[in-house]
Design a protein around this motif. Sequence first.
Motif, PDB file in Angstrom:
ATOM      1  N   GLU A 128       0.830  -1.209   0.000  1.00  0.00           N
ATOM      2  CA  GLU A 128       0.000   0.000   0.000  1.00  0.00           C
ATOM      3  C   GLU A 128       0.865   1.260   0.000  1.00  0.00           C
ATOM      4  OE1 GLU A 128      -3.255   0.199  -0.407  1.00  0.00           O
ATOM      5  OE2 GLU A 128      -3.328  -1.976  -0.558  1.00  0.00           O
ATOM      6  N   SER A 129       1.929   1.268   0.772  1.00  0.00           N
ATOM      7  CA  SER A 129       2.799   2.445   0.807  1.00  0.00           C
ATOM      8  C   SER A 129       3.492   2.634  -0.546  1.00  0.00           C
ATOM      9  CB  SER A 129       3.818   2.351   1.942  1.00  0.00           C
ATOM     10  OG  SER A 129       4.719   1.283   1.699  1.00  0.00           O
ATOM     11  N   ALA A 130       3.870   1.522  -1.204  1.00  0.00           N
ATOM     12  CA  ALA A 130       4.500   1.628  -2.524  1.00  0.00           C
ATOM     13  C   ALA A 130       3.492   2.183  -3.543  1.00  0.00           C
ATOM     14  CB  ALA A 130       5.006   0.263  -2.973  1.00  0.00           C
ATOM     15  N   LYS A 131       2.235   1.736  -3.454  1.00  0.00           N
ATOM     16  CA  LYS A 131       1.215   2.263  -4.359  1.00  0.00           C
ATOM     17  C   LYS A 131       0.996   3.754  -4.130  1.00  0.00           C
ATOM     18  CE  LYS A 131      -1.603  -1.867  -5.109  1.00  0.00           C
ATOM     19  NZ  LYS A 131      -2.935  -2.461  -4.883  1.00  0.00           N
ATOM     20  N   ALA A 132       0.928   4.161  -2.864  1.00  0.00           N
ATOM     21  CA  ALA A 132       0.725   5.576  -2.542  1.00  0.00           C
ATOM     22  C   ALA A 132       1.902   6.415  -3.039  1.00  0.00           C
ATOM     23  CB  ALA A 132       0.541   5.749  -1.039  1.00  0.00           C
ATOM     24  N   ARG A 133       3.120   5.911  -2.856  1.00  0.00           N
ATOM     25  CA  ARG A 133       4.310   6.631  -3.305  1.00  0.00           C
ATOM     26  C   ARG A 133       4.301   6.762  -4.840  1.00  0.00           C
ATOM     27  NH1 ARG A 133       7.648   3.840  -0.543  1.00  0.00           N
ATOM     28  NH2 ARG A 133       8.159   2.322  -2.141  1.00  0.00           N
ATOM     29  N   ARG A 134       3.962   5.681  -5.531  1.00  0.00           N
ATOM     30  CA  ARG A 134       3.907   5.710  -6.996  1.00  0.00           C
ATOM     31  C   ARG A 134       2.822   6.683  -7.478  1.00  0.00           C
ATOM     32  NH1 ARG A 134       3.582   0.328  -8.118  1.00  0.00           N
ATOM     33  NH2 ARG A 134       1.328   0.387  -7.952  1.00  0.00           N
ATOM     34  N   GLU A 135       1.681   6.704  -6.783  1.00  0.00           N
ATOM     35  CA  GLU A 135       0.595   7.616  -7.147  1.00  0.00           C
ATOM     36  C   GLU A 135       1.027   9.071  -6.968  1.00  0.00           C
ATOM     37  OE1 GLU A 135      -3.797   8.673  -5.435  1.00  0.00           O
ATOM     38  OE2 GLU A 135      -3.190   6.563  -5.432  1.00  0.00           O
ATOM     39  N   GLU A 136       1.728   9.361  -5.891  1.00  0.00           N
ATOM     40  CA  GLU A 136       2.229  10.720  -5.660  1.00  0.00           C
ATOM     41  C   GLU A 136       3.230  11.125  -6.732  1.00  0.00           C
ATOM     42  OE1 GLU A 136       1.210  13.001  -3.519  1.00  0.00           O
ATOM     43  OE2 GLU A 136      -0.326  11.573  -2.909  1.00  0.00           O
ATOM     44  N   GLN A 137       4.058  10.190  -7.153  1.00  0.00           N
ATOM     45  CA  GLN A 137       5.029  10.491  -8.215  1.00  0.00           C
ATOM     46  C   GLN A 137       4.315  10.808  -9.524  1.00  0.00           C
ATOM     47  OE1 GLN A 137       7.476   6.978  -8.167  1.00  0.00           O
ATOM     48  NE2 GLN A 137       8.798   7.736  -6.509  1.00  0.00           N
ATOM     49  N   TRP A 138       3.277  10.052  -9.852  1.00  0.00           N
ATOM     50  CA  TRP A 138       2.526  10.321 -11.076  1.00  0.00           C
ATOM     51  C   TRP A 138       1.840  11.682 -11.002  1.00  0.00           C
ATOM     52  CZ3 TRP A 138       3.019   8.428 -15.650  1.00  0.00           C
ATOM     53  CH2 TRP A 138       3.451   7.136 -15.837  1.00  0.00           C
ATOM     54  N   LYS A 139       1.243  11.998  -9.862  1.00  0.00           N
ATOM     55  CA  LYS A 139       0.586  13.301  -9.694  1.00  0.00           C
ATOM     56  C   LYS A 139       1.589  14.438  -9.858  1.00  0.00           C
ATOM     57  CE  LYS A 139      -3.318  11.982  -6.832  1.00  0.00           C
ATOM     58  NZ  LYS A 139      -3.969  12.116  -5.516  1.00  0.00           N
ATOM     59  N   ALA A 140       2.780  14.267  -9.293  1.00  0.00           N
ATOM     60  CA  ALA A 140       3.820  15.287  -9.411  1.00  0.00           C
ATOM     61  C   ALA A 140       4.252  15.439 -10.873  1.00  0.00           C
ATOM     62  CB  ALA A 140       5.014  14.934  -8.530  1.00  0.00           C
ATOM     63  N   ALA A 141       4.365  14.318 -11.587  1.00  0.00           N
ATOM     64  CA  ALA A 141       4.772  14.381 -12.998  1.00  0.00           C
ATOM     65  C   ALA A 141       3.715  15.099 -13.826  1.00  0.00           C
ATOM     66  CB  ALA A 141       5.005  12.974 -13.538  1.00  0.00           C
ATOM     67  N   TYR A 142       2.446  14.814 -13.587  1.00  0.00           N
ATOM     68  CA  TYR A 142       1.383  15.503 -14.332  1.00  0.00           C
ATOM     69  C   TYR A 142       1.314  16.976 -13.949  1.00  0.00           C
ATOM     70  CZ  TYR A 142      -0.689  11.496 -16.683  1.00  0.00           C
ATOM     71  OH  TYR A 142      -0.904  10.444 -17.519  1.00  0.00           O
ATOM     72  N   ALA A 143       1.608  17.289 -12.689  1.00  0.00           N
ATOM     73  CA  ALA A 143       1.606  18.687 -12.253  1.00  0.00           C
ATOM     74  C   ALA A 143       2.706  19.457 -12.974  1.00  0.00           C
ATOM     75  CB  ALA A 143       1.786  18.764 -10.744  1.00  0.00           C
TER      76      ALA A 143
END
Length: 148
Positions: free
Chosen positions: A23-38
């Motif tokens: 779950e923590s790896a999924k959350a970290r990956r999701e945050e990275q994707w959000k940052a990339a789109y931002a």
Amino acid sequence: MDDIPSLSNRPVGSRFVTSDEVESAKARREEQWKAAYARLGQEPPPLQQEDSYDGRSLAEKLAANKIAKQEEWEEKTKLANQFRALEEDEIMFLDSIREKQESEERERQQRDGEEVKSFKECGCSSTHPGFKSTPKQRSFFEGTTTAT
């Protein structure tokens, strides 16, 4: 290289990952994707929901799909079967109604034609006091044409 578990230097239990780590790896990956789109100035696409576990066997799933397709087909053909050909007495009834409407229309046209004819013959409009007709109107009532 120490971060990667190895078979040679660690016990077997260390190769397994807990659900918290997943779950923590999924959350970290999701945050990275959000940052990339931002950084790109775009809105991230909506997250796809993971398929929930279905404990049915393959045969059960296929049978359920087959039943669903059969019901869909029956629904389509149900509409097609609603319409049927007209029977002879229904055809005769509809023909009689159509003929009645046509005869009423002919009678109405005949009455209108007779009224116009009697109006033209009477010449009532030209004899009415205060009525000033033009040569074109007089020719219409008299049934002749004039050049304009």
